[in-house]
Write a protein that holds these residues in place. Structure first.
Motif, PDB file in Angstrom:
ATOM      1  N   ARG A  27       0.819  -1.206   0.000  1.00 20.86           N
ATOM      2  CA  ARG A  27       0.000   0.000   0.000  1.00 20.86           C
ATOM      3  C   ARG A  27       0.860   1.266   0.000  1.00 20.86           C
ATOM      4  NH1 ARG A  27      -2.434  -0.391   4.917  1.00 20.86           N
ATOM      5  NH2 ARG A  27      -1.235   1.333   5.708  1.00 20.86           N
ATOM      6  N   ASP A  37      -5.601  -0.592  -0.720  1.00 16.79           N
ATOM      7  CA  ASP A  37      -6.655  -1.284   0.018  1.00 16.79           C
ATOM      8  C   ASP A  37      -6.223  -1.325   1.476  1.00 16.79           C
ATOM      9  OD1 ASP A  37      -8.040  -3.744   1.236  1.00 16.79           O
ATOM     10  OD2 ASP A  37      -9.025  -3.592  -0.718  1.00 16.79           O
ATOM     11  N   SER A  38      -7.152  -1.066   2.390  1.00 19.53           N
ATOM     12  CA  SER A  38      -6.796  -0.995   3.812  1.00 19.53           C
ATOM     13  C   SER A  38      -6.323  -2.331   4.377  1.00 19.53           C
ATOM     14  CB  SER A  38      -7.983  -0.476   4.622  1.00 19.53           C
ATOM     15  OG  SER A  38      -9.081  -1.361   4.488  1.00 19.53           O
ATOM     16  N   ARG A  39      -6.660  -3.441   3.725  1.00 19.47           N
ATOM     17  CA  ARG A  39      -6.207  -4.752   4.205  1.00 19.47           C
ATOM     18  C   ARG A  39      -4.767  -5.056   3.801  1.00 19.47           C
ATOM     19  NH1 ARG A  39     -11.333  -7.685   1.669  1.00 19.47           N
ATOM     20  NH2 ARG A  39     -10.795  -6.139   0.118  1.00 19.47           N
ATOM     21  N   ARG A  42       1.835  -1.731   4.049  1.00 23.32           N
ATOM     22  CA  ARG A  42       2.672  -0.855   3.217  1.00 23.32           C
ATOM     23  C   ARG A  42       3.671  -1.665   2.405  1.00 23.32           C
ATOM     24  NH1 ARG A  42       5.507   2.634   6.890  1.00 23.32           N
ATOM     25  NH2 ARG A  42       4.762   1.242   8.489  1.00 23.32           N
TER      26      ARG A  42
END
Length: 178
Positions: A27, A37-39, A42
């Motif tokens: 991410r 996507d928050s799931r 990084r």
């Protein structure tokens, strides 16, 4: 063996990694392949090239899934591999090794001379039509990473904003008429 380029497809982009170094999917802005996507962490997975393919290693705490099972590593050698990041229903990565089709060298035969061979090799076939990319030594053999950018956030929100503006106009017109 020369490195095998790897095509990486995400829900929003597609990148071809030449296979010269490690690549990171995550991410974070510094990732080689960004998945918003928050799931996704990084630095979620690491893609390591080798002479016969690639190894995908999970670097995250949220995990990586392949064939519905959580796994720490996956080998990508000959066929397409699909992995999900962050959850069993998380964003999907499609990993496809870009091997060139091996074909035997052209040989002069009856009715062919060396000039005919040069014409056949230079002019036709899937390589000339752009369907195959050469893989091997040389600057033209290893493609540079190609990123197809996702549309900006405002462009994805535009249809909703246009609908809201139209609805507000209609409500305003009704109020003005009453």
């Amino acid at each position: 063996m020369s490195p095998v380029p790897l095509r990486v497809r995400t829900p929003s982009t597609q990148v071809i990694l030449p296979g010269e170094r490690l690549a990171v999917v995550g991410r974070g802005r510094d990732a080689d392949v960004v998945v918003a996507d928050s799931r996704v962490s990084r630095r979620h997975v690491e893609l390591e090239p080798s002479g016969d393919g690639w190894t995908v290693r999970d670097l995250s705490t949220n995990g990586m899934w392949c064939d519905g099972r959580r796994t720490a590593t996956v080998r990508v050698q000959f066929d397409e591999v699909r992995v999900r990041l962050g959850a069993a229903d998380g964003p999907e990565l499609v990993l496809v090794p870009q091997r060139s089709a091996a074909r035997p060298p052209a040989q002069p035969g009856p009715g062919r001379d060396v000039g005919d061979m040069a014409t056949v090799l230079a002019g036709g076939g899937p390589l000339a039509a752009g369907r195959l990319r050469p893989v091997g030594p040389g600057p033209a053999a290893v493609p540079a990473p190609v990123k197809t950018a996702a549309p900006p956030r405002w462009a994805r929100a535009f249809p909703t904003l246009a609908w809201l503006a139209a609805a507000a106009f209609a409500v305003g017109a009704l109020i003005a008429l009453t």
